[in-house]
Design a protein around this motif. Sequence first.
Motif, PDB file in Angstrom:
ATOM      1  N   ASN A   1      12.171  58.386  93.801  1.00  0.00           N
ATOM      2  CA  ASN A   1      12.377  57.366  94.838  1.00  0.00           C
ATOM      3  C   ASN A   1      11.710  57.676  96.169  1.00  0.00           C
ATOM      4  OD1 ASN A   1      14.031  55.913  93.068  1.00  0.00           O
ATOM      5  ND2 ASN A   1      15.729  57.280  93.587  1.00  0.00           N
ATOM      6  N   ARG A   2      10.424  57.910  96.098  1.00  0.00           N
ATOM      7  CA  ARG A   2       9.701  58.159  97.355  1.00  0.00           C
ATOM      8  C   ARG A   2       9.586  56.872  98.165  1.00  0.00           C
ATOM      9  NH1 ARG A   2       5.714  62.469  97.844  1.00  0.00           N
ATOM     10  NH2 ARG A   2       4.521  60.990  99.052  1.00  0.00           N
ATOM     11  N   GLU A   3       9.483  57.066  99.478  1.00  0.00           N
ATOM     12  CA  GLU A   3       9.225  55.925 100.362  1.00  0.00           C
ATOM     13  C   GLU A   3       7.836  55.374 100.039  1.00  0.00           C
ATOM     14  OE1 GLU A   3      10.856  54.668 103.355  1.00  0.00           O
ATOM     15  OE2 GLU A   3      12.582  55.534 102.301  1.00  0.00           O
ATOM     16  N   PRO A   4       7.660  54.073 100.138  1.00  0.00           N
ATOM     17  CA  PRO A   4       6.309  53.554  99.907  1.00  0.00           C
ATOM     18  C   PRO A   4       5.329  54.066 100.961  1.00  0.00           C
ATOM     19  CG  PRO A   4       7.827  51.779 100.542  1.00  0.00           C
ATOM     20  CD  PRO A   4       8.645  53.011 100.416  1.00  0.00           C
ATOM     21  N   THR A   5       4.101  54.264 100.553  1.00  0.00           N
ATOM     22  CA  THR A   5       3.066  54.735 101.476  1.00  0.00           C
ATOM     23  C   THR A   5       2.699  53.607 102.442  1.00  0.00           C
ATOM     24  OG1 THR A   5       2.210  56.103  99.696  1.00  0.00           O
ATOM     25  CG2 THR A   5       0.754  55.746 101.565  1.00  0.00           C
ATOM     26  N   ILE A   6       2.528  53.978 103.695  1.00  0.00           N
ATOM     27  CA  ILE A   6       2.051  53.012 104.696  1.00  0.00           C
ATOM     28  C   ILE A   6       0.568  53.308 104.916  1.00  0.00           C
ATOM     29  CG2 ILE A   6       2.234  52.239 107.092  1.00  0.00           C
ATOM     30  CD1 ILE A   6       4.735  51.586 105.569  1.00  0.00           C
ATOM     31  N   GLY A   7      -0.256  52.312 104.783  1.00  0.00           N
ATOM     32  CA  GLY A   7      -1.685  52.514 105.012  1.00  0.00           C
ATOM     33  C   GLY A   7      -2.299  53.386 103.950  1.00  0.00           C
ATOM     34  N   ALA A   8      -2.353  54.665 104.232  1.00  0.00           N
ATOM     35  CA  ALA A   8      -2.884  55.611 103.258  1.00  0.00           C
ATOM     36  C   ALA A   8      -2.513  57.015 103.687  1.00  0.00           C
ATOM     37  CB  ALA A   8      -4.397  55.496 103.154  1.00  0.00           C
ATOM     38  N   ALA A   9      -2.434  57.910 102.716  1.00  0.00           N
ATOM     39  CA  ALA A   9      -2.216  59.314 103.029  1.00  0.00           C
ATOM     40  C   ALA A   9      -3.478  60.068 102.665  1.00  0.00           C
ATOM     41  CB  ALA A   9      -1.025  59.843 102.247  1.00  0.00           C
ATOM     42  N   PHE A  10      -3.740  61.132 103.389  1.00  0.00           N
ATOM     43  CA  PHE A  10      -4.929  61.926 103.124  1.00  0.00           C
ATOM     44  C   PHE A  10      -4.517  63.342 102.751  1.00  0.00           C
ATOM     45  CE2 PHE A  10      -8.152  64.936 104.630  1.00  0.00           C
ATOM     46  CZ  PHE A  10      -9.224  64.519 103.861  1.00  0.00           C
ATOM     47  N   LEU A  11      -5.023  63.829 101.626  1.00  0.00           N
ATOM     48  CA  LEU A  11      -4.728  65.187 101.184  1.00  0.00           C
ATOM     49  C   LEU A  11      -5.990  65.799 100.586  1.00  0.00           C
ATOM     50  CD1 LEU A  11      -2.093  63.226 100.000  1.00  0.00           C
ATOM     51  CD2 LEU A  11      -1.183  65.543  99.960  1.00  0.00           C
ATOM     52  N   THR A  12      -6.007  67.128 100.558  1.00  0.00           N
ATOM     53  CA  THR A  12      -7.144  67.778  99.904  1.00  0.00           C
ATOM     54  C   THR A  12      -6.628  68.758  98.869  1.00  0.00           C
ATOM     55  OG1 THR A  12      -7.233  69.557 101.525  1.00  0.00           O
ATOM     56  CG2 THR A  12      -8.618  67.639 101.955  1.00  0.00           C
ATOM     57  N   GLN A  13      -7.412  68.981  97.852  1.00  0.00           N
ATOM     58  CA  GLN A  13      -7.081  69.969  96.832  1.00  0.00           C
ATOM     59  C   GLN A  13      -8.368  70.436  96.177  1.00  0.00           C
ATOM     60  OE1 GLN A  13      -5.508  72.352  95.811  1.00  0.00           O
ATOM     61  NE2 GLN A  13      -3.823  71.674  94.515  1.00  0.00           N
ATOM     62  N   LYS A  14      -8.424  71.760  95.929  1.00  0.00           N
ATOM     63  CA  LYS A  14      -9.621  72.309  95.290  1.00  0.00           C
ATOM     64  C   LYS A  14      -9.451  72.305  93.782  1.00  0.00           C
ATOM     65  CE  LYS A  14     -11.635  75.129  98.843  1.00  0.00           C
ATOM     66  NZ  LYS A  14     -11.110  76.158  99.722  1.00  0.00           N
TER      67      LYS A  14
ATOM     68  N   ASP B   1      -4.956  58.463  99.328  1.00  0.00           N
ATOM     69  CA  ASP B   1      -3.906  57.853  98.525  1.00  0.00           C
ATOM     70  C   ASP B   1      -3.479  56.569  99.244  1.00  0.00           C
ATOM     71  OD1 ASP B   1      -1.625  57.284  97.065  1.00  0.00           O
ATOM     72  OD2 ASP B   1      -0.406  58.784  98.123  1.00  0.00           O
ATOM     73  N   THR B   2      -3.947  55.438  98.737  1.00  0.00           N
ATOM     74  CA  THR B   2      -3.738  54.181  99.478  1.00  0.00           C
ATOM     75  C   THR B   2      -2.375  53.558  99.184  1.00  0.00           C
ATOM     76  OG1 THR B   2      -4.653  52.745  97.774  1.00  0.00           O
ATOM     77  CG2 THR B   2      -6.212  53.697  99.324  1.00  0.00           C
ATOM     78  N   ALA B   3      -1.972  52.664 100.079  1.00  0.00           N
ATOM     79  CA  ALA B   3      -0.710  51.952  99.896  1.00  0.00           C
ATOM     80  C   ALA B   3      -0.909  50.852  98.857  1.00  0.00           C
ATOM     81  CB  ALA B   3      -0.273  51.333 101.217  1.00  0.00           C
ATOM     82  N   GLY B   4       0.075  50.707  97.973  1.00  0.00           N
ATOM     83  CA  GLY B   4      -0.063  49.705  96.925  1.00  0.00           C
ATOM     84  C   GLY B   4       0.406  48.323  97.338  1.00  0.00           C
ATOM     85  N   GLN B   5       1.196  48.278  98.405  1.00  0.00           N
ATOM     86  CA  GLN B   5       1.743  46.987  98.830  1.00  0.00           C
ATOM     87  C   GLN B   5       0.633  46.000  99.155  1.00  0.00           C
ATOM     88  OE1 GLN B   5       4.417  47.738 102.083  1.00  0.00           O
ATOM     89  NE2 GLN B   5       5.737  49.063 100.837  1.00  0.00           N
ATOM     90  N   GLU B   6       0.875  44.771  98.749  1.00  0.00           N
ATOM     91  CA  GLU B   6      -0.165  43.751  98.839  1.00  0.00           C
ATOM     92  C   GLU B   6      -0.695  43.572 100.263  1.00  0.00           C
ATOM     93  OE1 GLU B   6      -1.307  42.694  95.969  1.00  0.00           O
ATOM     94  OE2 GLU B   6      -2.879  41.616  97.064  1.00  0.00           O
ATOM     95  N   ARG B   7       0.184  43.740 101.256  1.00  0.00           N
ATOM     96  CA  ARG B   7      -0.264  43.468 102.628  1.00  0.00           C
ATOM     97  C   ARG B   7      -1.325  44.473 103.096  1.00  0.00           C
ATOM     98  NH1 ARG B   7       3.401  46.111 106.676  1.00  0.00           N
ATOM     99  NH2 ARG B   7       4.514  47.706 105.517  1.00  0.00           N
TER     100      ARG B   7
END
Lengths: 248, 519
Positions: free
Chosen positions: A39-52, A66-72
């Motif tokens: 039950n994570r909170e929905p993403t707002i806008g987008a999140a940025f992460l890095t991984q090698k 990681d973009t927000a899926g909400q239609e708006r």
Amino acid sequence: MAEGGPKPSSSVKLVLLGEAAVGKSSLVLRFVNDDFQENREPTIGAAFLTQKCNLPSRTIKFEIWDTAGQERFASLAPMYYRNAQSALVVYDLTKASSLAKAKHWVAELQRQASPGIVIALVGNKLDLTNQSTGLESSMGGLSLSAAASDGDEEEEEEGDARQITTAEAKSYADEEGLLFFETSAKTGHNVQEVFTAIANAIPESTLKTRGGPGSGRTGGGAAGDTFGGSGGVNLSAVGETNKDGCAC
Amino acid sequence: MSRTEKETVGNGDLFEDQTEARRLDELKGIVPESTFSVEKLREWLIAFIVCDFNVDLGPEIEWIYPYSPFSPADLTTICFNSFPDRNNPDDLTTDTSFHFRFRHTSKDIKVPSSELVSHPEFWFGYCLFRQQRDETVKRKYGQKSFVVVSQHDFTSLFRDQMLAKTLPLLDFSASSALMESACAQIVNWPTPRPGQMELPFFGSIFNLHIPLHSSYPLQGLVRKESVKQNHPIDIFALDPVGSWKQVVECLPNAIDLYIIYERILLCEPTVALALDPRFCSEFVSLAFDLIRPVPFAGDYRPYITMHSDIFLQSHGGPNTNHYLIGATNPFILKRLQSPPSKKPLVGHAPKDMPYIVHLAEPIPKNGHKNRKSRSPHKEETGFDVVGQEPKGYVSRDWAFLKELDEACKGDSSPADISRLVRRHFAYLTARFLAPLDRYFAQLITARSAVDPFEYKGFSETDFLQMLSKHGSGVEFKGKTHFQRNKMEEAFYKKFCKSPSFFSWLQMKMELASRSQMAR
């Protein structure tokens, strides 16, 4: 993984797209932190992460949007897939409408993103189906296509929320030349494999020049080969690298 | 032309406190609650604002995100300064970006203090102005401005990168989602501090470089051309925006650069009059940078309109006679001259008259132009815009001017030409400051311990004596040695009496106490 010397390292921009609540952020959290939250909170806008991601011949640093899926937020997506070398289009295999949305994203990427972009189609929430166990050794599309034959029967079984058969999604992915995986961010099943497969599918030519969109001209063909006809060969290579695969 | 100067002038009482308060309440109702820490956001900026130009009512606030209790006066300032004061009829569909600076009165907005903000009483508005054909509105053109309000003077980040290059890719109709997304990303940025920071924003990674001190924008920074096409994008936070190339092309003569330089260095009133807000705000940014490391001590306003707060402070005029202003509306000049100037006596402008840099259009450099005859704004204003005609002190470097001329005629890039101008004047400033540095150095070494407050023991007489003995590396005008010495003394005297000298001293003290603390 023992290292002889420094391996070439390159950054790869990766964007996640898909309907709301299919598990995009959860896949990233599993890949980056090997963690899962209900039950994570929905993403707002987008999140940025890095991984090698360590491959035998090189290191790939994923810059993950990681973009927000909400239609708006849908109209903002072009900002994120602009210049992206790879995309992960996610659907929820217990929700039929989410595959339709995924197809929409794939079409948009093919039309508007960089020509050489490597796209992986990912059906998430495998843990909610009866296939959640017993397939640990499966390597992406290879064994899943075998599993697909009895998909229809399984749907009848109790506790199986699956609405999209492996065969259906797989044949679509093959048609469009996409990498294809079914995953569970909750159990971690196949999550590393997706990213490793993408890392392998990024044409070396685009990495050498450290190129983004501009060098896509050489990337287009090579990428097509990788996830097209010779896909099977490539995926078994993925399995091998998997043991010492992504650094997490 | 959808707005004329006269129209805009007439809208003075548009924002009465009551209506504004009501509008704010309405806005509060429609703006989604922010799900993030506003305090964290405010380390970088205060709010995103979308202004809409209503043909009947004038500019209006359409959105404020996150909701922030701006004072009605600030909202008026933001609204009116976020739109061009005049339109370029040839250019109706391209975006324009510009910025302005204002003294804010929003006491209810708490902004975290930062060593990077030297004047917290001033805020900046960075604007992206767009007009689009819109059949649903009067005159068929919709006009909106997307504004970032921030306490930071990071023009290259907010204006050039964030607004001009990243956000225009989007349709303005996406405003609310856009602002929400932007904020959600910015709250995850590290706290601004000197050094290098990676800032992810809408699919790009900004590699922001903030120097240790605003007076030394290059110190501690490694500059290399980015080879990678994709990212990160190197941004130098305190670099000026725009290019000297465009300015030089509009000046009647490139030697005017020296006049501009002297005016700014001595903190004397200067107004740049351009046809669009982008150009005048860029000029202010460039001129401000020209005298580094001397911090410009006056009030600088990259772009003002008739509704600028600068006119509110005293009765109809700026409360200081030390300013550097960019404007597009020539009527501004009338308001700046308080009391309203009468036609100056023959050849003598009053001392507080600003020097006007006309940035109208490129001037062909071959013919000998009579400078006095040039007043491109006379026809439209009906009054003669006469400013100061200073003669200048510093001798021109003809080798530099020749190089500049060739660079402008040739195919040198605007960035190269800017570099050439900046380097020349940085070197000139260094030579100018050398005698002062020498004077203070001997004051300090006379004592055993370094006490930064020794700077307070400055004696102009002692300094001028030392100057006449050792001279300065700067060449001054004059036919004879005696004339040149007189000119030199006069210029240094003027500088030592100007606010620039005090701002420079203050900076030296601050740097000295910083380095003492570091020990």
